[in-house]
Design an enzyme around this catalytic site. Sequence first.
Site, short mmCIF file in Angstrom:
data_model
loop_
_atom_site.label_atom_id
_atom_site.label_comp_id
_atom_site.label_asym_id
_atom_site.label_seq_id
_atom_site.Cartn_x
_atom_site.Cartn_y
_atom_site.Cartn_z
N PRO A 1 53.90 35.48 48.61
CA PRO A 1 52.54 35.01 48.88
C PRO A 1 51.85 34.39 47.67
O PRO A 1 50.89 33.63 47.80
CB PRO A 1 51.80 36.28 49.34
CG PRO A 1 52.64 37.44 48.94
CD PRO A 1 54.05 36.93 48.85
N ASP B 1 44.64 37.04 39.31
CA ASP B 1 45.32 38.32 39.03
C ASP B 1 46.34 38.53 40.14
O ASP B 1 46.15 39.33 41.06
CB ASP B 1 44.27 39.44 39.02
CG ASP B 1 44.89 40.80 38.72
OD1 ASP B 1 46.09 40.88 38.45
OD2 ASP B 1 44.14 41.80 38.79
N SER B 2 47.42 37.77 40.06
CA SER B 2 48.36 37.70 41.19
C SER B 2 49.65 38.44 40.89
O SER B 2 49.90 38.85 39.77
CB SER B 2 48.68 36.24 41.48
OG SER B 2 49.43 35.71 40.42
N THR B 3 50.47 38.54 41.93
CA THR B 3 51.85 38.97 41.73
C THR B 3 52.63 37.80 41.11
O THR B 3 52.07 36.73 40.86
CB THR B 3 52.46 39.36 43.09
OG1 THR B 3 51.96 38.46 44.09
CG2 THR B 3 52.06 40.75 43.51
N ASP B 4 53.93 38.00 40.88
CA ASP B 4 54.75 36.94 40.27
C ASP B 4 54.80 35.72 41.19
O ASP B 4 54.55 35.83 42.40
CB ASP B 4 56.17 37.47 40.03
CG ASP B 4 56.17 38.61 39.02
OD1 ASP B 4 55.17 38.74 38.29
OD2 ASP B 4 57.15 39.37 38.96
N GLY C 1 44.06 33.61 48.89
CA GLY C 1 43.30 33.00 47.81
C GLY C 1 43.48 31.49 47.73
O GLY C 1 42.57 30.77 47.32
N ASP D 1 41.87 39.26 47.90
CA ASP D 1 43.29 39.64 47.90
C ASP D 1 43.83 39.45 49.32
O ASP D 1 43.15 39.78 50.29
CB ASP D 1 43.50 41.08 47.44
CG ASP D 1 44.97 41.34 47.07
OD1 ASP D 1 45.24 41.56 45.87
OD2 ASP D 1 45.84 41.30 47.97
N ASP E 1 44.23 45.93 43.44
CA ASP E 1 44.11 47.31 42.95
C ASP E 1 42.73 47.59 42.38
O ASP E 1 42.37 48.73 42.12
CB ASP E 1 45.20 47.60 41.90
CG ASP E 1 45.16 46.61 40.75
OD1 ASP E 1 44.22 46.67 39.94
OD2 ASP E 1 46.06 45.75 40.66
N HIS F 1 44.45 45.12 32.54
CA HIS F 1 43.13 44.88 33.14
C HIS F 1 42.10 44.45 32.11
O HIS F 1 41.27 43.57 32.38
CB HIS F 1 42.68 46.12 33.93
CG HIS F 1 43.46 46.29 35.19
ND1 HIS F 1 43.98 47.49 35.62
CD2 HIS F 1 43.85 45.37 36.12
CE1 HIS F 1 44.62 47.31 36.76
NE2 HIS F 1 44.58 46.04 37.07
#
EC number: 2.5.1.16
Length: 287
Positions: A169, A162-165, A144, A112, A92, A68
Amino acid sequence: MSTSLDSGWFTEVFDSHGSAFSLKVTETLHEVQSPYQHLAVYATETFGNLMVLDGCVMLTDRDNFLYHEMIAHPALFTHADPKRVVIIGGGDCGTLREVLRHPGVDRVTQIDIDEEVTRAAERFFPSLTASNDDPRAELLFADGVKWIEEAADDSVDVLIIDSTDPVGPAEGLFKTDFLRRCHRVLRAGGVLVQQSESPLYHSGSIIRELRRDMGEAGFDSVATLPFPQPVYPSGWWSVTLAGKGADVTSFREAAVVATEMPLEYYTAAAHRGALALPPFMRRLLED
Ligand code: SAM
């Protein structure tokens, strides 16, 4: 990638890299299948609470400060005077909390896709969501990719992905068209930062392609900053910064030295050190 929860151990297996990461789990605290992904929260023996999305470790109490701080502060201290900040992903709210530490920031919008992530963070990671009532913060639950498509030109100073892999999505967040739109939405002097996977596993693939795509999208300066992240594949992670008329290879060092933010990892020396790319990365990124 596959996961298992055997004999009290949560394990995430990185098949393509022949490696895995495990944490000793003491309790399953929460499990939900949202319209977008499977979310689980576990209590662990030594890393505090653990959040997992679609079997991928997202964060733990113990080491999320590394990620972060490194996704937020290098970009904000690179921009000359960031006022308007947008976070894509980041449900988060840990990145949001770091951005709100900057007194000069007037407004932060977090978009998000999955409200369940934020609701779970409020319950199981309350220190990350502690700043959500700040009047400068706006939380939206939407895609997004679509939000950026509809955002006004020249309207944002710092854009944080700040995404997932880059699967499911988040796939669209790693495409050149998306980066072109990000470039359009940033004001002159704007800075984009995107989480960019493992320096060890992905320098010659995802990171290299992302940097090339950023150049094709119109960004004139790019820098990849590695940092430790024990719970992610290889234990080592990165963010990649891109500037629209901003040199992302330098930053406001005096402001970092003077800051009284209660940070646990990020310092001027850490930023400088991260900018000094190790030779193996330079070879894989630039050859
Ligand atoms: N630190 C994490 C990592 O690097 O793996 C990422 C943390 S954050 C929890 C990732 C967030 O990205 C998730 O909450 C997910 O819902 C969100 N996300 C994925 N695709 C998205 C999209 N298209 N639009 C907005 N948010 C998205």
